[in-house]
Structures are given as C-alpha cells and as structure tokens.
Scaffold this motif. Structure first.
Motif, PDB file in Angstrom:
ATOM      1  N   LEU A  95      19.234 -77.659  49.798  1.00 26.21           N
ATOM      2  CA  LEU A  95      18.004 -77.637  49.019  1.00 26.21           C
ATOM      3  C   LEU A  95      17.399 -79.033  48.853  1.00 26.21           C
ATOM      4  CD1 LEU A  95      19.072 -75.194  46.149  1.00 26.21           C
ATOM      5  CD2 LEU A  95      17.458 -74.713  47.989  1.00 26.21           C
ATOM      6  N   GLU A  96      17.892 -80.011  49.602  1.00 23.76           N
ATOM      7  CA  GLU A  96      17.431 -81.392  49.430  1.00 23.76           C
ATOM      8  C   GLU A  96      15.938 -81.536  49.664  1.00 23.76           C
ATOM      9  OE1 GLU A  96      19.614 -80.658  51.943  1.00 23.76           O
ATOM     10  OE2 GLU A  96      21.427 -81.820  51.698  1.00 23.76           O
ATOM     11  N   ASP A  97      15.413 -80.866  50.661  1.00 25.79           N
ATOM     12  CA  ASP A  97      14.015 -81.024  51.030  1.00 25.79           C
ATOM     13  C   ASP A  97      13.107 -79.985  50.381  1.00 25.79           C
ATOM     14  OD1 ASP A  97      14.766 -83.146  52.672  1.00 25.79           O
ATOM     15  OD2 ASP A  97      15.161 -81.807  54.366  1.00 25.79           O
ATOM     16  N   GLU A  98      13.672 -79.171  49.532  1.00 24.40           N
ATOM     17  CA  GLU A  98      12.889 -78.123  48.870  1.00 24.40           C
ATOM     18  C   GLU A  98      12.231 -78.687  47.606  1.00 24.40           C
ATOM     19  OE1 GLU A  98      12.447 -75.131  50.218  1.00 24.40           O
ATOM     20  OE2 GLU A  98      13.717 -75.781  51.872  1.00 24.40           O
ATOM     21  N   PRO A  99      11.142 -78.072  47.157  1.00 21.49           N
ATOM     22  CA  PRO A  99      10.512 -78.550  45.915  1.00 21.49           C
ATOM     23  C   PRO A  99      11.423 -78.332  44.709  1.00 21.49           C
ATOM     24  CG  PRO A  99       9.392 -76.577  46.733  1.00 21.49           C
ATOM     25  CD  PRO A  99      10.409 -76.975  47.765  1.00 21.49           C
ATOM     26  N   PHE A 100      11.131 -79.055  43.639  1.00 21.16           N
ATOM     27  CA  PHE A 100      11.976 -78.973  42.448  1.00 21.16           C
ATOM     28  C   PHE A 100      12.015 -77.561  41.879  1.00 21.16           C
ATOM     29  CE2 PHE A 100      12.664 -79.152  37.852  1.00 21.16           C
ATOM     30  CZ  PHE A 100      13.932 -79.701  37.851  1.00 21.16           C
ATOM     31  N   SER A 101      10.923 -76.830  42.014  1.00 18.52           N
ATOM     32  CA  SER A 101      10.913 -75.462  41.477  1.00 18.52           C
ATOM     33  C   SER A 101      11.998 -74.615  42.133  1.00 18.52           C
ATOM     34  CB  SER A 101       9.537 -74.820  41.661  1.00 18.52           C
ATOM     35  OG  SER A 101       9.199 -74.772  43.036  1.00 18.52           O
ATOM     36  N   ASP A 102      12.221 -74.790  43.438  1.00 19.36           N
ATOM     37  CA  ASP A 102      13.292 -74.048  44.108  1.00 19.36           C
ATOM     38  C   ASP A 102      14.671 -74.476  43.617  1.00 19.36           C
ATOM     39  OD1 ASP A 102      11.354 -72.740  45.517  1.00 19.36           O
ATOM     40  OD2 ASP A 102      11.762 -73.715  47.438  1.00 19.36           O
ATOM     41  N   VAL A 103      14.834 -75.771  43.391  1.00 13.84           N
ATOM     42  CA  VAL A 103      16.104 -76.283  42.874  1.00 13.84           C
ATOM     43  C   VAL A 103      16.344 -75.729  41.468  1.00 13.84           C
ATOM     44  CG1 VAL A 103      17.351 -78.371  42.163  1.00 13.84           C
ATOM     45  CG2 VAL A 103      16.021 -78.372  44.279  1.00 13.84           C
ATOM     46  N   TYR A 104      15.291 -75.725  40.625  1.00 13.92           N
ATOM     47  CA  TYR A 104      15.443 -75.204  39.267  1.00 13.92           C
ATOM     48  C   TYR A 104      15.786 -73.717  39.269  1.00 13.92           C
ATOM     49  CZ  TYR A 104      14.429 -73.428  34.664  1.00 13.92           C
ATOM     50  OH  TYR A 104      14.527 -72.772  33.467  1.00 13.92           O
ATOM     51  N   VAL A 105      15.104 -72.941  40.094  1.00 14.22           N
ATOM     52  CA  VAL A 105      15.381 -71.500  40.141  1.00 14.22           C
ATOM     53  C   VAL A 105      16.813 -71.256  40.622  1.00 14.22           C
ATOM     54  CG1 VAL A 105      14.749 -69.337  41.292  1.00 14.22           C
ATOM     55  CG2 VAL A 105      12.980 -70.808  40.358  1.00 14.22           C
ATOM     56  N   ALA A 106      17.262 -72.027  41.593  1.00 13.06           N
ATOM     57  CA  ALA A 106      18.650 -71.892  42.053  1.00 13.06           C
ATOM     58  C   ALA A 106      19.622 -72.270  40.937  1.00 13.06           C
ATOM     59  CB  ALA A 106      18.886 -72.758  43.286  1.00 13.06           C
ATOM     60  N   ALA A 107      19.305 -73.334  40.192  1.00  9.12           N
ATOM     61  CA  ALA A 107      20.165 -73.754  39.081  1.00  9.12           C
ATOM     62  C   ALA A 107      20.163 -72.701  37.972  1.00  9.12           C
ATOM     63  CB  ALA A 107      19.700 -75.101  38.535  1.00  9.12           C
ATOM     64  N   LEU A 108      19.006 -72.110  37.688  1.00  8.77           N
ATOM     65  CA  LEU A 108      18.941 -71.063  36.669  1.00  8.77           C
ATOM     66  C   LEU A 108      19.736 -69.838  37.115  1.00  8.77           C
ATOM     67  CD1 LEU A 108      17.750 -70.225  33.939  1.00  8.77           C
ATOM     68  CD2 LEU A 108      15.795 -69.282  35.189  1.00  8.77           C
ATOM     69  N   HIS A 109      19.639 -69.501  38.383  1.00 12.07           N
ATOM     70  CA  HIS A 109      20.418 -68.379  38.913  1.00 12.07           C
ATOM     71  C   HIS A 109      21.911 -68.672  38.766  1.00 12.07           C
ATOM     72  CE1 HIS A 109      22.231 -66.126  42.418  1.00 12.07           C
ATOM     73  NE2 HIS A 109      21.773 -65.169  41.640  1.00 12.07           N
ATOM     74  N   TRP A 110      22.323 -69.878  39.103  1.00  9.96           N
ATOM     75  CA  TRP A 110      23.730 -70.261  38.965  1.00  9.96           C
ATOM     76  C   TRP A 110      24.164 -70.149  37.504  1.00  9.96           C
ATOM     77  CZ3 TRP A 110      26.050 -74.123  36.103  1.00  9.96           C
ATOM     78  CH2 TRP A 110      27.414 -74.323  36.350  1.00  9.96           C
ATOM     79  N   SER A 111      23.325 -70.654  36.597  1.00  3.21           N
ATOM     80  CA  SER A 111      23.664 -70.633  35.176  1.00  3.21           C
ATOM     81  C   SER A 111      23.817 -69.206  34.660  1.00  3.21           C
ATOM     82  CB  SER A 111      22.574 -71.365  34.388  1.00  3.21           C
ATOM     83  OG  SER A 111      22.801 -71.272  33.016  1.00  3.21           O
ATOM     84  N   ILE A 112      22.903 -68.340  35.020  1.00  3.47           N
ATOM     85  CA  ILE A 112      22.973 -66.948  34.560  1.00  3.47           C
ATOM     86  C   ILE A 112      24.212 -66.259  35.113  1.00  3.47           C
ATOM     87  CG2 ILE A 112      21.832 -64.700  34.728  1.00  3.47           C
ATOM     88  CD1 ILE A 112      19.169 -66.218  34.452  1.00  3.47           C
ATOM     89  N   THR A 113      24.554 -66.545  36.365  1.00  2.00           N
ATOM     90  CA  THR A 113      25.741 -65.903  36.940  1.00  2.00           C
ATOM     91  C   THR A 113      27.033 -66.401  36.297  1.00  2.00           C
ATOM     92  OG1 THR A 113      25.847 -67.505  38.752  1.00  2.00           O
ATOM     93  CG2 THR A 113      24.675 -65.425  39.169  1.00  2.00           C
ATOM     94  N   GLN A 114      27.014 -67.566  35.669  1.00  4.60           N
ATOM     95  CA  GLN A 114      28.200 -68.043  34.963  1.00  4.60           C
ATOM     96  C   GLN A 114      28.421 -67.246  33.685  1.00  4.60           C
ATOM     97  OE1 GLN A 114      30.074 -70.353  36.691  1.00  4.60           O
ATOM     98  NE2 GLN A 114      28.416 -69.872  38.100  1.00  4.60           N
ATOM     99  N   PHE A 115      27.351 -66.670  33.145  1.00  7.80           N
ATOM    100  CA  PHE A 115      27.439 -65.923  31.896  1.00  7.80           C
ATOM    101  C   PHE A 115      27.782 -64.457  32.104  1.00  7.80           C
ATOM    102  CE2 PHE A 115      25.732 -69.646  30.180  1.00  7.80           C
ATOM    103  CZ  PHE A 115      25.781 -69.578  28.811  1.00  7.80           C
TER     104      PHE A 115
END
Length: 177
Positions: A95-115
């Motif tokens: 995701l290095e070359d992706e916009p921040f919105s893609d990084v944030y959505v991936a991080a939010l997805h990761w966070s939700i799956t931890q719960f």
C-alpha cells in the motif's frame, strides 16, 4: 536589510502562536463534544418508548466501538507510515503508493477485525507493530465482551417489556371474558 518576518525568532514565534491556536481549537472541540453529550442526554430522557430507548443504547454502543476503532486505526496507520525498522504492514500489504484514504480504510478494517471473530490478511511486520497488535487484542477482548454483554442485557430488557405487555393483554382478555 532583513525584515522581522524573515528572522528565525519570528518564525519560532509564529510556530508557538500556531501551537496555541491549535490547542484552543482542540479545547473548543472538547466543549462541543460536551454539548453533544448533554443534548443526547436530554433526548434520551424524553424517549418514552422502551423499544426505542433500548435500540438507541445498542446504536450508542456500536458508535462507541466505531470511535475506538477509528483511534486504533489512526495509530495503526501511523505505525505503518513511520516505517521504524524499514519494514511495516503497509509495505507487506503493498500500500506504499496508494493514497492515504486506502491506507486508513485498510487500517480501520484491521482494527475492526481485531475486535470481532473475523479474518484479515494484514499482519504486523516488525516488533513494535506486533506489540501494538497484542495490546489491541487485549483491549478488544474487554471492549467486545462488554459490548456483547450490553446487547444481551438490552435483548433481555426487550423481552421483559414484551412479556409484560403480553401479560397485561392476557389479564385484560380474562377480565372481558
């Protein structure tokens, strides 16, 4: 001749003023959150329908969990973008070359799956990310179990209200027959 605005002291003064302004803005945001909490409390006191009140409690719990997940996602994205050891989950996920919105959505997805019991292909790629992931899982166990408990209590309260209504209707029918 050098002007005042171009001197290092002036730029430092501008920086200090900017930090003070940002602190004031944060304080105003906190006051706004306080006003919102008061408004929600006033509305909740005016709700007379038990079903609506219990559903509002469930929605409130969901919004709280989403807010917690937002902050965790921001921290997870910041850890990935910091790239402390030369490796990060962002690099592993390409995701290095992706916009921040893609990084944030991936991080939010990761966070939700931890719960929740869900799968996710994102994984920590260095020691600091692993420690953070462990802390998030420990936090998630407490928050998610508390949320499930509150939903269970709300469903039981709904059942009790429904049973009371059915009991009153039964007594009324018996009276008229």
């Amino acid at each position: 001749m050098e002007t005042i605005t171009e001197s290092p002291q002036a730029s430092a003064l501008v920086g200090v003023r900017m930090l003070r302004a940002l602190r004031l803005i944060r304080l105003l945001r906190l006051l706004r959150v306080g006003k919102l909490a008061k408004a929600v409390h006033v509305i909740a006191n005016r709700i007379t329908n038990m079903y609506v009140l219990i559903c509002a409690r469930i929605v409130n719990g969901l919004l709280f969990m989403l807010l917690v997940n937002h902050f965790i996602a921001c921290a997870w994205a910041a850890l990935g973008l910091a790239n402390i050891s030369g490796r990060s989950w962002i690099g592993r996920a390409r995701l290095e070359d992706e916009p921040f919105s893609d990084v944030y959505v991936a991080a939010l997805h990761w966070s939700i799956t931890q719960f929740m019991p869900a799968t996710n292909s994102l994984a920590p790629d260095n020691g600091i990310e692993r420690v953070f992931a462990i802390l998030v899982v420990l936090l998630a166990m407490g928050v998610f179990s508390s949320f499930i408990s509150s939903i269970t209590n709300s469903v039981n309260a709904l059942r009790a209200v429904r049973n009371e209504k059915i009991h009153k209707e039964t007594v009324m029918r018996q009276f008229f027959t």
